[in-house]
Motif scaffolding. Structure first.
Motif, short mmCIF file in Angstrom:
data_model
loop_
_atom_site.label_atom_id
_atom_site.label_comp_id
_atom_site.label_asym_id
_atom_site.label_seq_id
_atom_site.Cartn_x
_atom_site.Cartn_y
_atom_site.Cartn_z
N ILE A 143 14.01 4.84 0.17
CA ILE A 143 13.79 3.50 -0.41
C ILE A 143 14.88 2.53 0.04
O ILE A 143 14.59 1.40 0.46
CB ILE A 143 13.70 3.60 -1.95
CG1 ILE A 143 12.45 4.38 -2.36
CG2 ILE A 143 13.70 2.20 -2.58
CD1 ILE A 143 12.43 4.88 -3.80
N GLN A 181 7.05 1.42 -3.46
CA GLN A 181 7.55 0.17 -4.05
C GLN A 181 7.88 -0.87 -2.99
O GLN A 181 7.84 -2.07 -3.25
CB GLN A 181 8.79 0.42 -4.92
CG GLN A 181 10.00 0.89 -4.15
CD GLN A 181 11.20 1.18 -5.05
OE1 GLN A 181 12.13 0.40 -5.09
NE2 GLN A 181 11.17 2.30 -5.76
N VAL A 182 8.21 -0.43 -1.77
CA VAL A 182 8.64 -1.37 -0.73
C VAL A 182 7.48 -2.27 -0.29
O VAL A 182 7.59 -3.50 -0.38
CB VAL A 182 9.32 -0.64 0.45
CG1 VAL A 182 9.70 -1.63 1.54
CG2 VAL A 182 10.56 0.11 -0.05
N PRO A 225 8.70 5.45 -2.64
CA PRO A 225 8.81 4.50 -1.52
C PRO A 225 7.69 3.46 -1.47
O PRO A 225 7.86 2.40 -0.85
CB PRO A 225 8.75 5.41 -0.28
CG PRO A 225 9.27 6.73 -0.76
CD PRO A 225 8.82 6.85 -2.18
N THR A 244 7.79 2.00 6.16
CA THR A 244 8.34 2.82 5.07
C THR A 244 7.86 4.25 5.19
O THR A 244 8.65 5.20 5.08
CB THR A 244 7.94 2.23 3.70
OG1 THR A 244 8.45 0.89 3.58
CG2 THR A 244 8.48 3.07 2.55
#
Length: 256
Positions: A61, A31-32, A29, A49
């Motif tokens: 995600i 990555q957000v 997660p 997130t």
């Protein structure tokens, strides 16, 4: 699996190197918030997130991306400049027990924090004591809900002083504070130190920690977190929470 302390440290240090690199981001997660470059966007995307980070990682995600879409991919601007009518489109959002009412409350509370408490970093930094951020999390929750709010939303912000391990907020704090230039954690909060962080304790990290003798207590609660933090500080007093990568990787990717 009983290893001597030096062996255990070597074993875990190797696992940290294996997982603490940009490849890790692809399935995580984190990555957000990595889609943003502005400090406030990163911290808000990270906080939202982390708030929904329970359950299946893929759906975390997907739903966190949905949140960013609803905030027009400019979370800070949306929070600071939205009109009440803009909030209506958030109503259909749902992730497990976190729903549109909760999402709207979070937007209002975050606006309150940026307008009246100098933002997330200042608020967490203000109440840190005893080399730990658990008191900060408790005070953060108080400020978050000092404006009119729905009672139901309070369950989505943990309180370590009520013996919660506060896994999601501790994970968020790791993302913001740790800075090791490995490309995963952001390290954009300079008023706090990695020595103050606590390990995000969940089913995976807890089980692995018990198998390695880092944790004896059976529940994943605040008392267990204190015990695990003490064990990890013995391995690396300056950056104990880097071992979250090792515990998580061993549990999730290696089924240790």
């Amino acid at each position: 699996m009983k290893l001597k302390k030096a062996e255990l440290k070597d074993f875990l240090d190797e696992k940290v190197i294996l997982y603490n690199n940009p490849k890790f981001i692809e399935s995580d997660p984190i990555q957000v918030p990595h889609r943003f470059s502005k400090k406030e966007d990163i911290e808000i995307a990270g906080f939202l997130t982390a708030t929904i980070a329970w359950g299946n990682r893929k759906s975390i995600i997907n739903n966190a991306n949905k949140m960013m879409e609803l905030l027009d991919h400019s979370p800070f601007e949306f929070i600071m400049q939205h009109q009440d009518t803009d909030l209506e489109k958030l109503m259909p959002f749902v992730h497990r027990t976190f729903n549109g009412y909760d999402f709207i409350q979070f937007i209002k509370s975050l606006q309150h924090i940026y307008q009246n408490h100098k933002g997330l970093e200042a608020l967490f930094a203000k109440n840190a004591k005893d080399g730990s951020l658990q008191n900060s999390i408790h005070e953060f929750k108080n400020v978050f809900f000092e404006i009119p709010h729905l009672e139901r939303t309070k369950k989505h912000v943990s309180d370590p002083l009520k013996n919660s391990a506060a896994k999601r907020i501790n994970m968020f704090l790791r993302w913001m504070v740790r800075n090791d230039n490995n490309g995963v954690d952001f390290g954009i909060w300079h008023s706090l130190s990695p020595t103050q962080l606590s390990c995000p304790l969940d089913v995976h990290s807890g089980n692995v920690a018990r198998k390695l003798g880092l944790l004896k207590r059976k529940q994943n609660d605040g008392k267990s977190l204190a015990e695990l933090d003490t064990s990890l500080k013995q391995l690396d007093p300056n950056d104990p929470v880097k071992y979250d990568f090792a515990l998580f990787g061993l549990g999730v990717f290696e089924g240790f």
